[in-house]
Design a protein around this motif. Structure first.
Motif, PDB file in Angstrom:
ATOM      1  N   ARG A  26       0.833  -1.248  -0.322  1.00 17.80           N
ATOM      2  CA  ARG A  26       0.356   0.127   0.222  1.00 17.80           C
ATOM      3  C   ARG A  26       0.771   1.268   0.336  1.00 17.80           C
ATOM      4  NH1 ARG A  26      -4.790   2.045   1.739  1.00 17.80           N
ATOM      5  NH2 ARG A  26      -5.068   4.247   1.425  1.00 17.80           N
ATOM      6  N   LEU A  27       1.615   1.555   0.517  1.00 19.50           N
ATOM      7  CA  LEU A  27       2.984   2.362   0.876  1.00 19.50           C
ATOM      8  C   LEU A  27       3.402   2.891  -0.688  1.00 19.50           C
ATOM      9  CD1 LEU A  27       5.235   2.322   4.339  1.00 19.50           C
ATOM     10  CD2 LEU A  27       3.370   3.218   3.858  1.00 19.50           C
ATOM     11  N   ALA A  28       4.018   1.622  -1.545  1.00 16.34           N
ATOM     12  CA  ALA A  28       4.183   2.004  -2.072  1.00 16.34           C
ATOM     13  C   ALA A  28       3.438   2.248  -3.453  1.00 16.34           C
ATOM     14  CB  ALA A  28       5.094   0.524  -3.102  1.00 16.34           C
ATOM     15  N   SER A  29       2.107   1.765  -3.816  1.00 11.44           N
ATOM     16  CA  SER A  29       1.602   2.445  -4.682  1.00 11.44           C
ATOM     17  C   SER A  29       1.438   3.868  -4.906  1.00 11.44           C
ATOM     18  CB  SER A  29      -0.074   0.836  -4.690  1.00 11.44           C
ATOM     19  OG  SER A  29      -0.808   2.028  -3.092  1.00 11.44           O
ATOM     20  N   GLU A  30       1.326   4.484  -3.172  1.00 12.32           N
ATOM     21  CA  GLU A  30       1.027   5.981  -3.128  1.00 12.32           C
ATOM     22  C   GLU A  30       2.060   6.567  -3.476  1.00 12.32           C
ATOM     23  OE1 GLU A  30       0.277   6.164   0.852  1.00 12.32           O
ATOM     24  OE2 GLU A  30      -1.850   5.265   0.694  1.00 12.32           O
ATOM     25  N   LEU A  31       3.471   6.196  -4.244  1.00 16.54           N
ATOM     26  CA  LEU A  31       4.511   6.599  -4.692  1.00 16.54           C
ATOM     27  C   LEU A  31       4.226   6.938  -5.967  1.00 16.54           C
ATOM     28  CD1 LEU A  31       7.509   4.694  -2.614  1.00 16.54           C
ATOM     29  CD2 LEU A  31       6.379   6.958  -2.237  1.00 16.54           C
ATOM     30  N   ASP A  32       5.243   7.883  -6.505  1.00 18.63           N
ATOM     31  CA  ASP A  32       5.082   8.379  -7.865  1.00 18.63           C
ATOM     32  C   ASP A  32       5.525   7.578  -8.837  1.00 18.63           C
ATOM     33  OD1 ASP A  32       3.557  10.727  -7.730  1.00 18.63           O
ATOM     34  OD2 ASP A  32       5.120  11.886  -7.492  1.00 18.63           O
ATOM     35  N   THR A  33       6.765   6.953  -8.218  1.00 20.98           N
ATOM     36  CA  THR A  33       7.248   5.199  -9.364  1.00 20.98           C
ATOM     37  C   THR A  33       5.613   4.331  -8.971  1.00 20.98           C
ATOM     38  OG1 THR A  33       9.736   6.001  -7.443  1.00 20.98           O
ATOM     39  CG2 THR A  33       9.576   4.042  -8.950  1.00 20.98           C
ATOM     40  N   PRO A  34       6.370   3.706 -10.404  1.00 21.94           N
ATOM     41  CA  PRO A  34       5.872   2.654 -10.832  1.00 21.94           C
ATOM     42  C   PRO A  34       5.930   1.529  -9.637  1.00 21.94           C
ATOM     43  CG  PRO A  34       6.867   3.251 -12.617  1.00 21.94           C
ATOM     44  CD  PRO A  34       7.070   4.374 -11.706  1.00 21.94           C
ATOM     45  N   VAL A  35       4.930   0.910  -9.495  1.00 21.65           N
ATOM     46  CA  VAL A  35       4.628  -0.499  -8.090  1.00 21.65           C
ATOM     47  C   VAL A  35       5.736  -1.059  -8.512  1.00 21.65           C
ATOM     48  CG1 VAL A  35       2.516  -1.012  -8.453  1.00 21.65           C
ATOM     49  CG2 VAL A  35       3.794  -0.965  -6.833  1.00 21.65           C
ATOM     50  N   LEU A  36       5.835  -1.619  -9.499  1.00 26.12           N
ATOM     51  CA  LEU A  36       6.475  -2.929 -10.331  1.00 26.12           C
ATOM     52  C   LEU A  36       8.068  -2.590 -10.554  1.00 26.12           C
ATOM     53  CD1 LEU A  36       3.901  -4.467 -12.546  1.00 26.12           C
ATOM     54  CD2 LEU A  36       4.585  -4.943 -10.391  1.00 26.12           C
ATOM     55  N   ASP A  37       8.581  -1.167 -10.580  1.00 31.94           N
ATOM     56  CA  ASP A  37       9.489  -0.853 -11.136  1.00 31.94           C
ATOM     57  C   ASP A  37      10.401  -0.750  -9.352  1.00 31.94           C
ATOM     58  OD1 ASP A  37       8.156   0.177 -12.854  1.00 31.94           O
ATOM     59  OD2 ASP A  37       9.852   1.430 -13.325  1.00 31.94           O
ATOM     60  N   LEU A  38       9.410  -0.248  -8.578  1.00 34.47           N
ATOM     61  CA  LEU A  38       9.748  -0.105  -6.786  1.00 34.47           C
ATOM     62  C   LEU A  38      10.321  -1.450  -6.408  1.00 34.47           C
ATOM     63  CD1 LEU A  38      10.572   2.501  -5.100  1.00 34.47           C
ATOM     64  CD2 LEU A  38       7.926   1.023  -4.016  1.00 34.47           C
ATOM     65  N   GLY A  92      -6.951  -0.898  -6.270  1.00 41.78           N
ATOM     66  CA  GLY A  92      -7.600  -0.553  -4.611  1.00 41.78           C
ATOM     67  C   GLY A  92      -8.967  -1.790  -4.119  1.00 41.78           C
ATOM     68  N   VAL A  93      -7.747  -3.268  -4.659  1.00 45.23           N
ATOM     69  CA  VAL A  93      -8.137  -3.881  -2.588  1.00 45.23           C
ATOM     70  C   VAL A  93      -7.770  -3.768  -1.582  1.00 45.23           C
ATOM     71  CG1 VAL A  93      -8.103  -6.190  -2.506  1.00 45.23           C
ATOM     72  CG2 VAL A  93      -8.575  -5.886  -5.146  1.00 45.23           C
ATOM     73  N   SER A  94      -8.603  -3.948  -0.715  1.00 45.81           N
ATOM     74  CA  SER A  94      -7.960  -2.600   0.494  1.00 45.81           C
ATOM     75  C   SER A  94      -6.967  -4.098   1.054  1.00 45.81           C
ATOM     76  CB  SER A  94      -8.790  -2.371   1.525  1.00 45.81           C
ATOM     77  OG  SER A  94      -9.462  -4.091   2.254  1.00 45.81           O
ATOM     78  N   VAL A  95      -5.883  -3.216   2.149  1.00 48.23           N
ATOM     79  CA  VAL A  95      -4.834  -3.790   2.268  1.00 48.23           C
ATOM     80  C   VAL A  95      -5.369  -5.392   2.977  1.00 48.23           C
ATOM     81  CG1 VAL A  95      -2.810  -4.022   3.785  1.00 48.23           C
ATOM     82  CG2 VAL A  95      -3.216  -2.084   1.973  1.00 48.23           C
ATOM     83  N   SER A 147     -17.857   2.749  -1.997  1.00 46.06           N
ATOM     84  CA  SER A 147     -18.220   3.113  -3.500  1.00 46.06           C
ATOM     85  C   SER A 147     -16.302   3.259  -4.186  1.00 46.06           C
ATOM     86  CB  SER A 147     -18.742   4.540  -3.310  1.00 46.06           C
ATOM     87  OG  SER A 147     -17.578   4.859  -2.030  1.00 46.06           O
ATOM     88  N   LEU A 148     -15.591   3.058  -3.397  1.00 44.65           N
ATOM     89  CA  LEU A 148     -14.663   3.355  -4.484  1.00 44.65           C
ATOM     90  C   LEU A 148     -13.472   1.667  -4.741  1.00 44.65           C
ATOM     91  CD1 LEU A 148     -12.763   5.794  -2.856  1.00 44.65           C
ATOM     92  CD2 LEU A 148     -13.438   6.133  -5.040  1.00 44.65           C
ATOM     93  N   ALA A 149     -14.112   0.376  -5.190  1.00 48.47           N
ATOM     94  CA  ALA A 149     -13.895  -0.921  -4.790  1.00 48.47           C
ATOM     95  C   ALA A 149     -13.367  -1.140  -5.773  1.00 48.47           C
ATOM     96  CB  ALA A 149     -14.793  -2.134  -4.181  1.00 48.47           C
ATOM     97  N   ALA A 150     -12.127  -2.086  -5.656  1.00 41.97           N
ATOM     98  CA  ALA A 150     -11.502  -2.453  -6.977  1.00 41.97           C
ATOM     99  C   ALA A 150     -12.430  -3.134  -7.759  1.00 41.97           C
ATOM    100  CB  ALA A 150     -10.562  -3.255  -6.775  1.00 41.97           C
ATOM    101  N   TRP A 262      -2.261  -2.608  10.967  1.00 43.04           N
ATOM    102  CA  TRP A 262      -1.902  -1.457  10.777  1.00 43.04           C
ATOM    103  C   TRP A 262      -2.605  -1.127   9.174  1.00 43.04           C
ATOM    104  CZ3 TRP A 262       4.050  -1.616  11.687  1.00 43.04           C
ATOM    105  CH2 TRP A 262       4.063  -2.844  11.963  1.00 43.04           C
ATOM    106  N   ALA A 263      -3.235  -1.579   9.325  1.00 42.96           N
ATOM    107  CA  ALA A 263      -3.803  -0.548   8.120  1.00 42.96           C
ATOM    108  C   ALA A 263      -4.523   0.614   8.428  1.00 42.96           C
ATOM    109  CB  ALA A 263      -4.638  -1.614   7.292  1.00 42.96           C
ATOM    110  N   ALA A 264      -5.542  -0.102   9.961  1.00 38.70           N
ATOM    111  CA  ALA A 264      -6.667   1.101   9.518  1.00 38.70           C
ATOM    112  C   ALA A 264      -5.689   2.403  10.931  1.00 38.70           C
ATOM    113  CB  ALA A 264      -6.637   0.455  11.456  1.00 38.70           C
ATOM    114  N   ALA A 265      -4.065   1.710  11.728  1.00 35.95           N
ATOM    115  CA  ALA A 265      -3.392   3.112  12.000  1.00 35.95           C
ATOM    116  C   ALA A 265      -2.744   3.901  11.574  1.00 35.95           C
ATOM    117  CB  ALA A 265      -2.226   1.972  13.010  1.00 35.95           C
TER     118      ALA A 265
END
Length: 331
Positions: A26-38, A92-95, A147-150, A262-265
């Protein structure tokens, strides 16, 4: 130190560090770097650190030909497993739900381990597995109400991850590795890095984006390398070798609860009432399955395998457990 204490520490370390991988995705998906590259860079950096570990502790670096089998295991337990998980999170699937779907892995592992490894799961263990699966289904249904489900098909990706990590786990225990832990971990990290390099190259049009040095990038890379790669997969290998496939798989059911904390916090992700009920049901089923996890049947051992420590189940005495041969070689 009592024999069960190291096993308990391995189990705790595995659950905590394994759950950190979903948060890292989830942290990686929020960065500008493509997640697969990261993730490709993550595995390459982790492999470099483990290579230094091998050099310092073993005095030499292993040859690729000696690591081919462990690389096959790593391509399944690391590469194939995480590819499905990370893409699902990125879609978009939640952690927490991703971790719950991945926790279906014990069902497949238990079904196959009895035939391949003679690791039996009793009636109460199967009941626990079924209850945990029903709990997962409730949580997925709750997550899909958002509403924002994958898209619906994205929830199938963690199931592909389940198949990959189960096959890799069975392969690892059916033919126990005699490689030291640093060497086995290096082989698996290299294999996973190769899979993510190919995936990043294909999705990026033949290019690989280098991560920057922004604080968020450095924190995410540190999280993924230290907690998820070295911690998660180090404890995973140790758990497979000491606890076996069935009990390690049962421990996977505990990771969604830790992941949800983790995700809630960190992200404010919370399940609805149905999802919380499903989480409780999954946790209860996991506890029942773990209590019932045991080993039985003949042992398959290679001619050079050493006798290693063995855990015992709730209905087996310590002396009886240690009189029985161990299936996995120690590291």
């Amino acid at each position: 130190m009592p024999a069960q204490v190291p096993a308990l520490l391995i189990a705790i370390g595995f659950v905590v560090c394994w759950s950190s991988g979903f948060v890292g995705g989830r942290l990686a998906s929020e960065l500008d770097t493509p997640v697969l590259d990261l993730f490709a860079w993550r595995f390459l950096l982790a492999a470099l650190l483990v290579a230094l570990w091998c050099r310092l502790t073993l005095g030499t670096l292993p040859a690729i030909r000696d690591m081919r089998r462990e690389m096959l295991v790593g391509s399944l337990t690391m590469g194939g497993y995480l590819l499905g998980v990370i893409v699902a999170i990125d879609l978009g699937v939640s952690v927490g739900i991703t971790a719950l779907i991945a926790a279906l892995q014990p069902l497949l592992a238990a079904a196959l381990a009895g035939r391949w490894l003679d690791e039996r799961l009793g009636a109460y263990g199967w009941l626990g597995m079924v209850l945990a699966t029903l709990g997962v289904a409730l949580c997925v249904g709750d997550d899909m109400q958002r509403s924002l489900a994958a898209p619906g098909w994205a929830y199938l990706l963690p199931l592909l991850s389940v198949a990959a990590v189960t096959l890799g786990s069975l392969l690892a225990v059916r033919q126990p590795s005699v490689l030291p832990l640093p060497t086995a971990l290096l082989a698996q990290l290299l294999a996973a890095g190769g899979i993510f390099l190919v995936a990043a190259w294909v999705t990026g049009g033949g290019k690989l984006t280098a991560p920057g040095f922004e604080p968020a990038v450095l924190v995410t890379m540190s999280w993924l390398v230290v907690l998820s790669s070295l911690g998660g997969y180090g404890f995973f290998v140790a758990s497979l070798r000491r606890l076996g496939v069935t009990l390690t798989s049962a421990l996977v059911h505990l990771t969604p609860g830790v992941t949800l904390l983790w995700a809630a916090a960190m992200f404010g992700e919370r399940l609805g009432p149905t999802g919380l009920a499903g989480m409780a049901l999954a946790g209860a089923g996991a506890g029942l399955a773990i209590r019932s996890a045991r080993r039985s049947g003949p042992t398959r051992r290679g001619p050079d395998a050493r006798r290693g420590p063995r855990t015992w189940s709730a209905d087996e005495t310590r002396d009886a457990a240690h009189r029985a041969p161990s299936r996995v070689s120690p590291y």
